[in-house]
Design a protein around this motif. Structure first.
Motif, PDB file in Angstrom:
ATOM      1  N   GLY A  26       0.796  -1.223   0.000  1.00 50.01           N
ATOM      2  CA  GLY A  26       0.000   0.000   0.000  1.00 50.01           C
ATOM      3  C   GLY A  26       0.827   1.270   0.000  1.00 50.01           C
ATOM      4  O   GLY A  26       0.337   2.333  -0.357  1.00 50.01           O
ATOM      5  N   ASP A  27       2.076   1.164   0.446  1.00 54.04           N
ATOM      6  CA  ASP A  27       2.963   2.318   0.387  1.00 54.04           C
ATOM      7  C   ASP A  27       3.430   2.539  -1.054  1.00 54.04           C
ATOM      8  O   ASP A  27       3.557   1.586  -1.827  1.00 54.04           O
ATOM      9  N   ALA A  28       3.694   3.789  -1.397  1.00 54.80           N
ATOM     10  CA  ALA A  28       4.163   4.083  -2.746  1.00 54.80           C
ATOM     11  C   ALA A  28       5.559   3.497  -2.938  1.00 54.80           C
ATOM     12  O   ALA A  28       6.408   3.596  -2.058  1.00 54.80           O
ATOM     13  N   PRO A  29       5.807   2.877  -4.091  1.00 54.73           N
ATOM     14  CA  PRO A  29       7.153   2.368  -4.363  1.00 54.73           C
ATOM     15  C   PRO A  29       8.107   3.521  -4.672  1.00 54.73           C
ATOM     16  O   PRO A  29       7.704   4.686  -4.704  1.00 54.73           O
ATOM     17  N   THR A  30       9.381   3.192  -4.882  1.00 60.52           N
ATOM     18  CA  THR A  30      10.337   4.193  -5.338  1.00 60.52           C
ATOM     19  C   THR A  30      10.150   4.380  -6.834  1.00 60.52           C
ATOM     20  O   THR A  30      10.206   3.416  -7.605  1.00 60.52           O
ATOM     21  N   LEU A  31       9.893   5.622  -7.234  1.00 65.35           N
ATOM     22  CA  LEU A  31       9.738   5.946  -8.648  1.00 65.35           C
ATOM     23  C   LEU A  31      11.108   6.296  -9.212  1.00 65.35           C
ATOM     24  O   LEU A  31      11.818   7.146  -8.659  1.00 65.35           O
ATOM     25  N   ILE A  32      11.485   5.649 -10.302  1.00 62.24           N
ATOM     26  CA  ILE A  32      12.809   5.846 -10.894  1.00 62.24           C
ATOM     27  C   ILE A  32      12.675   6.235 -12.359  1.00 62.24           C
ATOM     28  O   ILE A  32      11.961   5.580 -13.133  1.00 62.24           O
ATOM     29  N   VAL A  33      13.337   7.321 -12.711  1.00 62.37           N
ATOM     30  CA  VAL A  33      13.524   7.694 -14.113  1.00 62.37           C
ATOM     31  C   VAL A  33      15.018   7.771 -14.341  1.00 62.37           C
ATOM     32  O   VAL A  33      15.743   8.425 -13.581  1.00 62.37           O
ATOM     33  N   GLN A  34      15.501   7.077 -15.359  1.00 59.58           N
ATOM     34  CA  GLN A  34      16.932   7.097 -15.622  1.00 59.58           C
ATOM     35  C   GLN A  34      17.180   7.160 -17.122  1.00 59.58           C
ATOM     36  O   GLN A  34      16.372   6.695 -17.923  1.00 59.58           O
ATOM     37  N   SER A  35      18.315   7.754 -17.461  1.00 62.05           N
ATOM     38  CA  SER A  35      18.664   7.927 -18.866  1.00 62.05           C
ATOM     39  C   SER A  35      20.065   7.407 -19.105  1.00 62.05           C
ATOM     40  O   SER A  35      20.976   7.638 -18.297  1.00 62.05           O
ATOM     41  N   TYR A  36      20.224   6.707 -20.225  1.00 63.65           N
ATOM     42  CA  TYR A  36      21.531   6.164 -20.601  1.00 63.65           C
ATOM     43  C   TYR A  36      22.108   6.988 -21.740  1.00 63.65           C
ATOM     44  O   TYR A  36      21.543   7.054 -22.828  1.00 63.65           O
ATOM     45  N   VAL A  54       5.536   8.748  -4.265  1.00 66.92           N
ATOM     46  CA  VAL A  54       4.808   9.031  -5.509  1.00 66.92           C
ATOM     47  C   VAL A  54       4.365   7.705  -6.116  1.00 66.92           C
ATOM     48  O   VAL A  54       5.171   6.793  -6.267  1.00 66.92           O
ATOM     49  N   ARG A  55       3.115   7.598  -6.447  1.00 65.10           N
ATOM     50  CA  ARG A  55       2.607   6.375  -7.072  1.00 65.10           C
ATOM     51  C   ARG A  55       2.154   6.694  -8.494  1.00 65.10           C
ATOM     52  O   ARG A  55       1.204   7.448  -8.701  1.00 65.10           O
ATOM     53  N   ARG A  56       2.850   6.115  -9.460  1.00 62.71           N
ATOM     54  CA  ARG A  56       2.506   6.275 -10.869  1.00 62.71           C
ATOM     55  C   ARG A  56       2.255   4.899 -11.475  1.00 62.71           C
ATOM     56  O   ARG A  56       2.994   3.950 -11.230  1.00 62.71           O
ATOM     57  N   VAL A 115      11.627   4.216 -17.318  1.00 59.85           N
ATOM     58  CA  VAL A 115      10.841   4.567 -16.142  1.00 59.85           C
ATOM     59  C   VAL A 115      10.358   3.279 -15.492  1.00 59.85           C
ATOM     60  O   VAL A 115       9.993   2.318 -16.178  1.00 59.85           O
ATOM     61  N   LYS A 116      10.371   3.256 -14.142  1.00 60.26           N
ATOM     62  CA  LYS A 116       9.955   2.044 -13.444  1.00 60.26           C
ATOM     63  C   LYS A 116       9.591   2.368 -12.004  1.00 60.26           C
ATOM     64  O   LYS A 116      10.027   3.381 -11.443  1.00 60.26           O
ATOM     65  N   ASN A 117       8.807   1.485 -11.420  1.00 64.77           N
ATOM     66  CA  ASN A 117       8.544   1.491  -9.983  1.00 64.77           C
ATOM     67  C   ASN A 117       9.380   0.400  -9.351  1.00 64.77           C
ATOM     68  O   ASN A 117       9.467  -0.715  -9.881  1.00 64.77           O
ATOM     69  N   ARG A 118       9.979   0.708  -8.204  1.00 64.55           N
ATOM     70  CA  ARG A 118      10.800  -0.289  -7.503  1.00 64.55           C
ATOM     71  C   ARG A 118      10.181  -0.596  -6.142  1.00 64.55           C
ATOM     72  O   ARG A 118       9.966   0.297  -5.314  1.00 64.55           O
ATOM     73  N   ASN A 129      14.773  -6.395  -4.563  1.00 66.14           N
ATOM     74  CA  ASN A 129      14.090  -5.342  -5.304  1.00 66.14           C
ATOM     75  C   ASN A 129      13.324  -5.970  -6.459  1.00 66.14           C
ATOM     76  O   ASN A 129      13.844  -6.869  -7.138  1.00 66.14           O
ATOM     77  N   VAL A 130      12.111  -5.509  -6.682  1.00 62.64           N
ATOM     78  CA  VAL A 130      11.327  -5.922  -7.844  1.00 62.64           C
ATOM     79  C   VAL A 130      10.960  -4.665  -8.611  1.00 62.64           C
ATOM     80  O   VAL A 130      10.291  -3.764  -8.086  1.00 62.64           O
ATOM     81  N   ASP A 131      11.429  -4.591  -9.859  1.00 66.17           N
ATOM     82  CA  ASP A 131      11.188  -3.439 -10.711  1.00 66.17           C
ATOM     83  C   ASP A 131      10.053  -3.739 -11.682  1.00 66.17           C
ATOM     84  O   ASP A 131      10.061  -4.775 -12.367  1.00 66.17           O
ATOM     85  N   ILE A 132       9.086  -2.826 -11.744  1.00 68.38           N
ATOM     86  CA  ILE A 132       7.967  -2.910 -12.683  1.00 68.38           C
ATOM     87  C   ILE A 132       8.150  -1.776 -13.692  1.00 68.38           C
ATOM     88  O   ILE A 132       8.101  -0.591 -13.331  1.00 68.38           O
ATOM     89  N   PHE A 133       8.354  -2.136 -14.952  1.00 67.91           N
ATOM     90  CA  PHE A 133       8.724  -1.162 -15.969  1.00 67.91           C
ATOM     91  C   PHE A 133       7.504  -0.597 -16.690  1.00 67.91           C
ATOM     92  O   PHE A 133       6.480  -1.271 -16.840  1.00 67.91           O
ATOM     93  N   GLY A 134       7.650   0.638 -17.158  1.00 65.35           N
ATOM     94  CA  GLY A 134       6.625   1.281 -17.966  1.00 65.35           C
ATOM     95  C   GLY A 134       7.148   1.612 -19.347  1.00 65.35           C
ATOM     96  O   GLY A 134       8.313   1.387 -19.668  1.00 65.35           O
ATOM     97  N   GLY A 135       6.275   2.174 -20.181  1.00 67.23           N
ATOM     98  CA  GLY A 135       6.667   2.576 -21.525  1.00 67.23           C
ATOM     99  C   GLY A 135       6.965   1.385 -22.399  1.00 67.23           C
ATOM    100  O   GLY A 135       6.274   0.365 -22.369  1.00 67.23           O
ATOM    101  N   GLY A 136       8.037   1.482 -23.192  1.00 68.25           N
ATOM    102  CA  GLY A 136       8.388   0.420 -24.117  1.00 68.25           C
ATOM    103  C   GLY A 136       8.794  -0.873 -23.464  1.00 68.25           C
ATOM    104  O   GLY A 136       8.884  -1.910 -24.135  1.00 68.25           O
ATOM    105  N   ASN A 137       9.052  -0.853 -22.153  1.00 74.69           N
ATOM    106  CA  ASN A 137       9.443  -2.061 -21.435  1.00 74.69           C
ATOM    107  C   ASN A 137       8.311  -2.691 -20.637  1.00 74.69           C
ATOM    108  O   ASN A 137       8.516  -3.714 -19.977  1.00 74.69           O
TER     109      ASN A 137
END
Length: 209
Positions: A26-36, A54-56, A115-118, A129-137
């Motif tokens: 129920g708590d918001a995960p860690t929101l991560i945006v990263q660029s390579y 932040v929950r997205r 972009v992903k939620n961790r 850690n479990v990462d849930i990806f958004g966008g093209g992933n």
């Protein structure tokens, strides 16, 4: 402090079908945006921003740049990281903190975004850690465990379908170059034909009941 050792990461990674229900408390995960800015032959230069509280929603419509711009004031931590190729669960990784405002400006101006939620949880003696990806992933889910030394004699939870530790397609820089959506069907066919596998050169693999 052994700086040479600190500049290496030791982790094992696993493909998952979805986020286990008991990991979302129920708590918001860690929101991560990263660029390579570099992602070739498993070498990478990454800029990462992290936001708490932040929950997205993560799905195919989630746009990393829009998330960054809309949540910009919530990103309170950032880093720049240089990575080398992964070999046997070990990868050179030199990470240094970066001012979030500078990091945001860099990401806005270029690179290949993810972009992903961790989500995180203690299972047995390890933090997962479990990462849930958004966008093209999307809808990719990846579980990983990291230690200060080689990840041996690991207790593997049942939501881990198959090990992807040494599969460069699933590295985050690999996903930035070739998003999961573009080859998901081929991977599923590969998984169906070959079945699950788990690396055997890290001591004994145990199952979490």
């Amino acid at each position: 402090m052994d700086e040479d050792r600190d500049d290496f990461e030791f982790e094992r990674r696993f493909f998952c079908r979805q986020l286990p229900e008991d990991l979302d408390d129920g708590d918001a995960p860690t929101l991560i945006v990263q660029s390579y800015f570099v992602h070739e032959d498993n070498y990478a230069l990454r800029v990462r921003l992290q936001a708490e509280g932040v929950r997205r929603r993560m799905d195919a419509r989630t746009d990393a740049l829009n998330v960054l711009l809309e949540e910009r004031d919530h990103f309170a931590a950032a880093s720049m990281t240089v990575k080398g190729p992964a070999v046997g669960g070990t990868r050179y990784e030199a990470e240094r903190p970066l001012d979030p405002s500078i990091a945001a400006e860099l990401v806005v101006r270029g690179g290949s975004l993810i972009v992903k939620n961790r989500y995180g949880v203690w299972l047995n003696e390890d933090w997962w850690n479990v990462d849930i990806f958004g966008g093209g992933n999307a809808p990719l889910a990846v579980a990983e465990v990291e230690r200060s030394g080689p990840v041996t004699d690991l207790v593997i939870p049942p939501f881990c379908i198959t090990e992807i530790t040494d599969d460069p397609r699933f590295s985050n820089d690999g996903l930035a170059e070739r998003p999961y959506r573009t080859w998901a069907s081929a991977f599923e066919q590969e998984l169906q034909e070959n079945g699950s596998h788990f690396l055997e050169n890290f001591g004994s693999n145990r199952s979490l009941d």
